[in-house]
Design an enzyme around this catalytic site. Structure first.
Site, PDB file in Angstrom:
ATOM      1  CG  ASN A  13      -2.030  -0.804   1.304  1.00 18.12           C
ATOM      2  OD1 ASN A  13      -2.619  -1.068   0.268  1.00 18.12           O
ATOM      3  ND2 ASN A  13      -2.392  -1.273   2.481  1.00 18.12           N
ATOM      4  CB  ALA A  14       0.759   4.511  -1.559  1.00 10.08           C
ATOM      5  CG  ASP A  15       0.812   3.555   4.730  1.00  8.30           C
ATOM      6  OD1 ASP A  15      -0.125   2.902   4.225  1.00  8.30           O
ATOM      7  OD2 ASP A  15       1.621   3.071   5.546  1.00  8.30           O
ATOM      8  CE  LYS A  42      -1.332  -5.556   9.438  1.00  7.05           C
ATOM      9  NZ  LYS A  42      -0.208  -5.383  10.380  1.00  7.05           N
ATOM     10  CB  ALA A  44       5.194  -3.653   0.995  1.00  3.77           C
ATOM     11  CG  ASN A 184      -2.540  -7.616  17.735  1.00  5.36           C
ATOM     12  OD1 ASN A 184      -3.610  -8.221  17.653  1.00  5.36           O
ATOM     13  ND2 ASN A 184      -2.312  -6.497  17.081  1.00  5.36           N
ATOM     14  N   GLY A 250       4.826  -4.736  14.454  1.00  5.73           N
ATOM     15  CA  GLY A 250       4.334  -6.107  14.331  1.00  5.73           C
ATOM     16  C   GLY A 250       4.824  -6.770  13.040  1.00  5.73           C
ATOM     17  CG  ASP A 251       3.657  -5.178   9.385  1.00  7.24           C
ATOM     18  OD1 ASP A 251       2.795  -6.027   9.699  1.00  7.24           O
ATOM     19  OD2 ASP A 251       3.367  -4.042   8.964  1.00  7.24           O
TER      20      ASP A 251
HETATM   21  P1  ADP Z   1       1.255  -5.222  16.608  1.00  4.99           P
HETATM   22  O1  ADP Z   1       1.811  -3.962  15.982  1.00  4.99           O
HETATM   23  O2  ADP Z   1       0.982  -6.299  15.613  1.00  4.99           O
HETATM   24  O3  ADP Z   1       0.147  -4.989  17.587  1.00  4.99           O
HETATM   25  P2  ADP Z   1       3.053  -5.352  18.871  1.00  4.99           P
HETATM   26  O4  ADP Z   1       2.661  -3.963  19.218  1.00  4.99           O
HETATM   27  O5  ADP Z   1       2.776  -6.433  19.864  1.00  4.99           O
HETATM   28  O6  ADP Z   1       2.478  -5.806  17.458  1.00  4.99           O
HETATM   29  O7  ADP Z   1       4.629  -5.300  18.564  1.00  4.99           O
HETATM   30  C1  ADP Z   1       5.318  -6.397  18.019  1.00  4.99           C
HETATM   31  C2  ADP Z   1       6.594  -6.615  18.797  1.00  4.99           C
HETATM   32  O8  ADP Z   1       7.435  -5.447  18.727  1.00  4.99           O
HETATM   33  C3  ADP Z   1       6.367  -6.873  20.287  1.00  4.99           C
HETATM   34  O9  ADP Z   1       6.155  -8.235  20.531  1.00  4.99           O
HETATM   35  C4  ADP Z   1       7.689  -6.389  20.878  1.00  4.99           C
HETATM   36  O10 ADP Z   1       8.669  -7.393  20.793  1.00  4.99           O
HETATM   37  C5  ADP Z   1       8.068  -5.224  19.976  1.00  4.99           C
HETATM   38  N1  ADP Z   1       7.578  -3.949  20.552  1.00  4.99           N
HETATM   39  C6  ADP Z   1       6.437  -3.293  20.247  1.00  4.99           C
HETATM   40  N2  ADP Z   1       6.291  -2.181  20.996  1.00  4.99           N
HETATM   41  C7  ADP Z   1       7.384  -2.121  21.800  1.00  4.99           C
HETATM   42  C8  ADP Z   1       7.856  -1.213  22.801  1.00  4.99           C
HETATM   43  N3  ADP Z   1       7.153  -0.121  23.140  1.00  4.99           N
HETATM   44  N4  ADP Z   1       9.040  -1.487  23.419  1.00  4.99           N
HETATM   45  C9  ADP Z   1       9.753  -2.573  23.088  1.00  4.99           C
HETATM   46  N5  ADP Z   1       9.368  -3.469  22.159  1.00  4.99           N
HETATM   47  C10 ADP Z   1       8.202  -3.262  21.518  1.00  4.99           C
END
Ligand code: ADP
Length: 300
Positions: A13-15, A42, A44, A184, A250-251
């Protein structure tokens, strides 16, 4: 034996981001900042994250024959991703229209565009790519049937990793192939269904494992992650960092985990590495722009 450490099947996607004082109400027009255009989606994002870490990575996706599509191809190639699997045309490139207010709250409208036209037929036509990949990872910003077809085309001995985002109920064939299913909290709750989730990450992990995946990883933001398999449950600590922007963390986590698993390390160890990559990604603004190299992960 494999030409690719990771093949990502998914969205591009383009954001399109505009900062606003206040997000508009129905019928209202507000003036905002200059437009910023970022490569995203996701699929890309995952491909760029893996390639920046040094994984031999390819992307199977569809973009439009337009400027946004070229932007996405450029960002993939700059990161070192093999784009022979990126198909062009059929619809405009997918876009996300994002308004962000000063508190950081946003409103987003997504036009899937070409992502919705990545079909099972496209996956069958790309069977040559799939059979050369040690690990295949997917998300749900492309049609569900497309993910199912990717599972059917896996090479013997290769591994399938799914981040079911945006979440929806999953067909059994897809669930059974996941090793792991990466979720998540929100995704865990949607996949398990109302009232069936329990209240702790351990509850969600056990319940998801019982649905068929060979392993499950629950990401917990700043709390790190939880891994679950037939061998039991293990908490993976996060790395303490000053979070600037969690977009795309998350990606990055999913891509790093998928790649490390392909190198043969155990699930908990791969997740610990992925948590470092996710932590590094939140220390910089943006998604793809924030992804670390292996050296940057090492230095963290
Ligand atoms: P999503 O974006 O899919 O909700 P998460 O927010 O759980 O995924 O983030 C994915 C991973 O990135 C986490 O499991 C963690 O390891 C890391 N992460 C995310 N936010 C933080 C943070 N504030 N501090 C440290 N690590 C983080």
């Amino acid at each position: 034996m494999y030409d690719y450490d990771l093949l990502v099947v998914g969205s591009a996607n383009a954001d399109l981001v505009i900062g606003v004082e206040r997000r508009p109400a129905a019928g209202e027009t507000v003036l905002g900042s200059d437009l910023a255009v970022h490569p995203g989606g996701k699929g890309a994002n995952q491909a760029v994250a893996a390639a920046r870490l040094g994984a031999r990575t390819a992307l199977l996706a569809r973009v439009g024959d337009d400027a946004h599509g070229r932007l996405l191809l450029d960002s993939q190639r700059t990161a070192g991703v093999d784009t022979t699997g990126v198909l062009t045309g059929g619809a405009p490139t997918g876009v996300a229209l994002i308004t962000v207010d000063p508190s950081g709250d946003n409103s987003i409208v997504v036009s899937p565009g070409a992502n919705a036209r990545l079909t099972p037929e496209d996956v069958r036509a790309a069977a040559g790519l799939l059979t050369r990949a040690r690990v295949v990872s997917a998300q749900l910003e492309v049609p569900l049937e497309t993910g199912v077809e990717a599972v059917r085309q896996l090479a013997p001995g290769s591994r399938f990793v799914l981040n079911p985002s945006p979440p929806r109920p999953l067909p059994q064939e897809l669930l059974d192939a996941c090793d792991p299913l990466i979720v998540n909290e929100h995704e865990a709750r949607v996949i398990l269904g109302a009232g069936q989730a329990g209240s702790t990450p351990e509850d969600w992990a056990r319940a998801l494992l019982a649905r068929g995946p060979r392993s499950v990883v629950v990401t917990l933001g700043a709390e790190g992650a939880l891994v679950a398999s037939a061998e039991g449950l293990t908490r993976v600590p996060s790395v303490a960092v000053d979070a600037v922007d969690t977009t795309g963390a998350g990606d990055a986590f999913a891509a790093a985990l998928a790649w490390r698993l392909g190198t043969g390390v155990p699930l908990a160890e791969a997740a610990a590495y992925a948590a470092r990559v996710g932590a590094a990604a939140v220390t910089k603004p943006g998604a793809q722009e924030s992804y670390p190299t292996a050296a940057e992960v090492e230095a963290l």
